[in-house]
Scaffold this motif. Structure first.
Motif, PDB file in Angstrom:
ATOM      1  N   UNK A  31       0.799  -1.221   0.000  1.00 21.43           N
ATOM      2  CA  UNK A  31       0.000   0.000   0.000  1.00 21.43           C
ATOM      3  C   UNK A  31       0.835   1.277   0.000  1.00 21.43           C
ATOM      4  N   UNK A  32       2.132   1.185   0.311  1.00 21.49           N
ATOM      5  CA  UNK A  32       2.963   2.397   0.220  1.00 21.49           C
ATOM      6  C   UNK A  32       3.356   2.693  -1.228  1.00 21.49           C
ATOM      7  N   UNK A  33       3.169   1.726  -2.118  1.00 23.49           N
ATOM      8  CA  UNK A  33       3.546   1.902  -3.523  1.00 23.49           C
ATOM      9  C   UNK A  33       2.342   2.094  -4.447  1.00 23.49           C
ATOM     10  N   UNK A  34       1.184   1.576  -4.045  1.00 21.43           N
ATOM     11  CA  UNK A  34       0.013   1.527  -4.941  1.00 21.43           C
ATOM     12  C   UNK A  34      -1.134   2.350  -4.366  1.00 21.43           C
ATOM     13  N   UNK A  35      -1.743   3.193  -5.195  1.00 18.59           N
ATOM     14  CA  UNK A  35      -2.922   3.974  -4.819  1.00 18.59           C
ATOM     15  C   UNK A  35      -4.113   3.524  -5.663  1.00 18.59           C
ATOM     16  N   UNK A  36      -5.199   3.145  -5.003  1.00 22.27           N
ATOM     17  CA  UNK A  36      -6.422   2.705  -5.690  1.00 22.27           C
ATOM     18  C   UNK A  36      -7.496   3.771  -5.488  1.00 22.27           C
ATOM     19  N   UNK A  37      -8.157   4.173  -6.591  1.00 19.62           N
ATOM     20  CA  UNK A  37      -9.178   5.220  -6.515  1.00 19.62           C
ATOM     21  C   UNK A  37     -10.445   4.790  -7.248  1.00 19.62           C
ATOM     22  N   UNK A  38     -11.591   5.302  -6.746  1.00 21.07           N
ATOM     23  CA  UNK A  38     -12.867   5.064  -7.421  1.00 21.07           C
ATOM     24  C   UNK A  38     -13.045   6.120  -8.512  1.00 21.07           C
ATOM     25  N   UNK A  39     -12.753   5.735  -9.758  1.00 21.09           N
ATOM     26  CA  UNK A  39     -12.838   6.668 -10.873  1.00 21.09           C
ATOM     27  C   UNK A  39     -13.233   5.919 -12.147  1.00 21.09           C
ATOM     28  N   UNK A  40     -13.968   6.601 -13.006  1.00 19.99           N
ATOM     29  CA  UNK A  40     -14.309   6.067 -14.323  1.00 19.99           C
ATOM     30  C   UNK A  40     -13.214   6.518 -15.291  1.00 19.99           C
ATOM     31  N   UNK A  41     -12.492   5.587 -15.857  1.00 16.71           N
ATOM     32  CA  UNK A  41     -11.371   5.901 -16.749  1.00 16.71           C
ATOM     33  C   UNK A  41     -11.762   6.908 -17.832  1.00 16.71           C
ATOM     34  N   UNK A  42     -12.980   6.804 -18.343  1.00  9.97           N
ATOM     35  CA  UNK A  42     -13.404   7.664 -19.442  1.00  9.97           C
ATOM     36  C   UNK A  42     -13.578   9.128 -19.024  1.00  9.97           C
ATOM     37  N   UNK A  43     -13.551   9.388 -17.715  1.00  9.95           N
ATOM     38  CA  UNK A  43     -13.638  10.766 -17.206  1.00  9.95           C
ATOM     39  C   UNK A  43     -12.301  11.257 -16.666  1.00  9.95           C
ATOM     40  N   UNK A  44     -11.224  10.538 -16.958  1.00  5.39           N
ATOM     41  CA  UNK A  44      -9.914  10.895 -16.394  1.00  5.39           C
ATOM     42  C   UNK A  44      -8.979  11.427 -17.475  1.00  5.39           C
ATOM     43  N   UNK A  45      -7.873  11.982 -17.006  1.00  5.14           N
ATOM     44  CA  UNK A  45      -6.804  12.398 -17.910  1.00  5.14           C
ATOM     45  C   UNK A  45      -5.463  12.153 -17.225  1.00  5.14           C
ATOM     46  N   UNK A  46      -4.422  12.220 -17.998  1.00 10.32           N
ATOM     47  CA  UNK A  46      -3.076  11.962 -17.479  1.00 10.32           C
ATOM     48  C   UNK A  46      -2.725  12.994 -16.412  1.00 10.32           C
ATOM     49  N   UNK A  47      -2.256  12.513 -15.254  1.00 13.99           N
ATOM     50  CA  UNK A  47      -1.982  13.389 -14.122  1.00 13.99           C
ATOM     51  C   UNK A  47      -0.495  13.550 -13.831  1.00 13.99           C
ATOM     52  N   UNK A  48       0.340  12.762 -14.491  1.00 18.01           N
ATOM     53  CA  UNK A  48       1.771  12.788 -14.188  1.00 18.01           C
ATOM     54  C   UNK A  48       2.555  13.393 -15.350  1.00 18.01           C
ATOM     55  N   UNK A  49       3.733  13.920 -15.038  1.00 22.38           N
ATOM     56  CA  UNK A  49       4.648  14.421 -16.060  1.00 22.38           C
ATOM     57  C   UNK A  49       5.505  13.270 -16.567  1.00 22.38           C
ATOM     58  N   UNK A  50       5.959  13.374 -17.804  1.00 23.07           N
ATOM     59  CA  UNK A  50       6.833  12.340 -18.345  1.00 23.07           C
ATOM     60  C   UNK A  50       6.045  11.139 -18.834  1.00 23.07           C
ATOM     61  N   UNK A  51       6.756  10.099 -19.281  1.00 19.35           N
ATOM     62  CA  UNK A  51       6.090   8.918 -19.859  1.00 19.35           C
ATOM     63  C   UNK A  51       5.215   8.202 -18.827  1.00 19.35           C
ATOM     64  N   UNK A  52       4.106   7.670 -19.300  1.00 12.39           N
ATOM     65  CA  UNK A  52       3.206   6.869 -18.462  1.00 12.39           C
ATOM     66  C   UNK A  52       2.995   5.523 -19.123  1.00 12.39           C
ATOM     67  N   UNK A  53       3.021   4.469 -18.316  1.00 16.08           N
ATOM     68  CA  UNK A  53       2.811   3.100 -18.800  1.00 16.08           C
ATOM     69  C   UNK A  53       1.437   2.647 -18.325  1.00 16.08           C
ATOM     70  N   UNK A  54       0.526   2.403 -19.259  1.00 14.62           N
ATOM     71  CA  UNK A  54      -0.819   1.919 -18.927  1.00 14.62           C
ATOM     72  C   UNK A  54      -0.920   0.453 -19.332  1.00 14.62           C
ATOM     73  N   UNK A  55      -1.502  -0.371 -18.453  1.00 15.46           N
ATOM     74  CA  UNK A  55      -1.767  -1.772 -18.781  1.00 15.46           C
ATOM     75  C   UNK A  55      -3.036  -2.189 -18.058  1.00 15.46           C
ATOM     76  N   UNK A  56      -3.982  -2.784 -18.806  1.00 15.85           N
ATOM     77  CA  UNK A  56      -5.246  -3.147 -18.164  1.00 15.85           C
ATOM     78  C   UNK A  56      -5.924  -4.316 -18.872  1.00 15.85           C
ATOM     79  N   UNK A  57      -6.966  -4.807 -18.207  1.00 16.87           N
ATOM     80  CA  UNK A  57      -7.723  -5.978 -18.652  1.00 16.87           C
ATOM     81  C   UNK A  57      -9.191  -5.587 -18.739  1.00 16.87           C
ATOM     82  N   UNK A  58      -9.604  -4.963 -19.871  1.00 21.66           N
ATOM     83  CA  UNK A  58     -10.991  -4.508 -19.969  1.00 21.66           C
ATOM     84  C   UNK A  58     -11.954  -5.675 -20.104  1.00 21.66           C
TER      85      UNK A  58
END
Length: 388
Positions: A280-307
């Motif tokens: 839990x010190x490394x991973x943050x879980x949030x209640x959010x709908x991906x389709x209402x989100x945008x990139x929040x970090x600077x620099x490259x982002x790695x996305x991986x998921x199982x829709x």
């Protein structure tokens, strides 16, 4: 290295090369690729190390005998020719798992029964007593593999499949297998040197595996037991030495790992599983709908998921996959996005051209792990800048 012996690590289709790479990095000898398996050599300590460490192995078998048989009598004779008292006592329990690819033997259950008879008869004739069958918690798990007339006898060093990491106590509909999750992350090339997002995280498995890879935490550190702990030659002191040496190689992680899910129940399960894994010190879980989100970090982002594929959840497939493509294109510049789907038709609706497609299986479903590269600005502008 006269104490080295051959072992076989079983895996999923498509993971053979990354499993071989894992084994080489651990220090395995004579690594050889097969189909859904990799063979290698090592000593008892390495057997413990492999079970603790390997992220893409389902089981690790120790071959102990090989013979030819093309009928019931030959099978019984071959199994009877082994000295089973080397591996267990008459008051212990065992179970036999059988895989058959042969015209001589049609039914795996029949093979298991004949092999069981041969083992039991040997003990009864020598001691007057016999070991019992225990399908759930045996002292010894024996693996029989028959290919045509070639019979291979192995000891199962792992017990329950190694995807049972020990941290996941709560799951959602059709959760992704931990070994499949880890293999996808490794295939995607993520090594912890950047930010990571699973935008449809379900019970948190992909986030947990990503965190363990980032920190070099042994995959099965939370597992309660391995089959070899019940063996006659179990060496608790050696196991502790191996465990300590692996824990000394755990490293710091300086980026973010985030998981989103729009279902409150999934979010709570994911948080519980991440906490169980001490991540839990490394991973943050949030209640959010991906389709209402945008990139929040600077620099490259790695996305991986199982829709969802449709087999799991009732969704409007065409609209859903179009929204995946639109969200990535509009809201996630500077991102490498990977996801797995068994709905190959649905990929047409993403509206983006994948830069990679890797054939995998999710259970019995043929699937594709696909990669989409989201550039900062347009792709054409990127190449114009490089050229100038």
């Amino acid at each position: 290295m006269e104490n080295n012996f051959k072992m076989i690590a079983k895996t999923f289709f498509g993971f053979e090369e990354i499993l071989a790479q894992e084994l080489r990095q651990l220090g395995a000898q004579d690594v050889q690729l097969g189909t859904r398996m990799v063979s290698f050599r090592g000593d008892k300590g390495f057997m413990y190390k492999a079970n603790l460490s390997l992220r893409t192995a389902l089981k690790i078998l120790k071959p102990i005998y090989h013979f030819r048989a093309n009928n019931e009598a030959g099978l019984y004779k071959g199994i009877s020719g082994m000295n089973w008292s080397q591996y267990m006592n008459s008051n212990q329990t065992f179970v036999i798992d059988t895989t058959v690819h042969s015209d001589y033997f049609k039914h795996s259950q029949f093979v298991s029964q004949k092999c069981k008879d041969a083992i039991v008869d040997q003990f009864r004739s020598k001691t007057g007593q016999r070991p019992s069958i225990d399908k759930d918690y045996p002292d010894l798990r024996i693996n029989i593999h028959i290919d045509r007339d070639q019979v291979s006898v192995s000891l199962d060093t792992s017990g329950a499949s190694l995807h049972h990491r020990g941290y996941r106590t709560a799951t959602n509909i059709a959760p992704i297998n931990e070994v499949l999750a880890a293999g996808m992350i490794l295939l995607s090339g993520w090594n912890g040197q950047g930010d990571f997002l699973d935008p449809m995280c379900g019970s948190g498995t992909i986030c947990a595996e990503a965190a363990m890879i980032a920190c070099n935490i042994p995959a099965n550190i939370n597992r309660k037991e391995f089959a070899f702990e019940k063996w006659n030659d179990w060496d608790n002191e050696l196991f502790d030495i191996v465990m300590d040496s692996l824990l000394k190689k755990v490293r710091e992680f300086h980026y973010t790992i985030k998981g989103y899910d729009k279902a409150p129940s999934a979010v709570q399960k994911a948080k519980d599983n991440i906490k169980n894994a001490n991540l839990d010190e490394y991973v943050t879980i949030s209640e959010r709908n991906f389709f209402d989100t945008e990139k929040e970090t600077q620099g490259p982002l790695h996305i991986l998921f199982n829709p969802p594929y449709g087999e799991r959840l009732d969704i409007q497939m065409e609209r859903f996959y179009r929204e995946i493509g639109d969200t990535l294109k509009q809201n996630y510049p500077g991102t490498n996005a990977w996801f797995i789907t068994a709905n190959l038709e649905a990929l047409k609706f993403v509206g983006l051209k994948p830069s990679r497609k890797i054939k995998l299986y999710n259970g019995s479903l043929e699937a594709r792990l696909v990669k989409y590269e989201m550039y900062e600005g347009s792709k054409r502008a990127k190449f114009q800048i490089i050229k100038e």
